[in-house]
Enzyme design. Structure first.
Site, PDB file in Angstrom:
ATOM      1  N   LEU A 148       0.860  -1.170   0.000  1.00 22.20           N
ATOM      2  CA  LEU A 148       0.000   0.000   0.000  1.00 22.20           C
ATOM      3  C   LEU A 148       0.900   1.223   0.000  1.00 22.20           C
ATOM      4  CD1 LEU A 148      -2.796   1.279   0.087  1.00 22.20           C
ATOM      5  CD2 LEU A 148      -2.694   1.119   2.600  1.00 22.20           C
ATOM      6  N   TYR A 149       0.806   2.025  -1.057  1.00 18.64           N
ATOM      7  CA  TYR A 149       1.635   3.218  -1.224  1.00 18.64           C
ATOM      8  C   TYR A 149       0.901   4.450  -0.720  1.00 18.64           C
ATOM      9  CZ  TYR A 149       4.968   0.568  -3.948  1.00 18.64           C
ATOM     10  OH  TYR A 149       5.913  -0.345  -4.338  1.00 18.64           O
TER      11      TYR A 149
END
Length: 185
Positions: free
Chosen positions: A39-40
């Site tokens: 998850l960025y």
């Protein structure tokens, strides 16, 4: 203490079974298959797409990490400084880190999910980590990576270039999976 770099090449338009057979012929050691979810996050005060940085939390099974990736250092490979730290295991810990980052002003950008088959190969005096990736919504990729000191970057990059040629890998992809997914939207 000398800091290290992640010297990396990524290739698209690959036939994973063919590459895997070639790796076996070179004596690469399989290190297993794993599902990774990254998850960025977007920084609250600067545009990571402009600074070429990244911040992510990664989940592999029950294990979690947080990673900062600095800007790419050259125009050929995906070489960059990287800081990766382990976090507490478990889905709840991953969710708590997500919440912490959001409360600090970081906003989730996109999730990247992939199935990664990993190998290690001794090549020209280096230990090369090879990943055969199947990325959800993107397809197949091969990553070749050496971790080394800054002063050895050029030599490591040349060794990876020769390995890529040996494996028939030609189509270099410098964009991250996140960039490719965002451009596809």
């Amino acid at each position: 203490m000398s800091s290290t770099l992640e010297v990396e090449f990524k290739f698209r338009e690959v036939d994973l079974p063919t590459v895997e057979k070639q790796l076996a012929g070179l004596g690469a050691v399989p290190e297993g298959i794993r599902e990774e979810v990254d998850l960025y996050f977007a920084h609250p005060a600067r545009d990571f797409s402009q600074t070429d940085e990244a911040l992510r939390i990664r989940r592999i099974g029950d294990r979690n990490w947080i990673t900062y990736k600095g800007p790419k250092i050259d125009t050929v490979s995906k070489t960059r400084d990287e800081i990766e730290l382990p976090l507490t295991d478990g889905r709840e810990a991953w969710e708590r880190w997500k919440t912490l980052l959001e409360r600090l002003g970081f906003q989730p950008v996109r999730q990247v999910a992939k199935r990664r088959k990993r190998f290690r190969l001794g090549w020209e005096g280096w230990t090369v980590e090879i990943s055969l990736d199947e990325v959800v919504d993107l397809g197949a990729f091969v990553e070749l990576e050496i971790v080394c000191e800054h002063e050895k970057m050029a030599v490591a990059r040349e060794a990876l270039t020769r390995l890529a040629a040996k494996l028939g890998l030609r189509t270099i992809e410098r964009r991250s999976y996140l960039e490719l997914l965002l451009q596809k939207q």
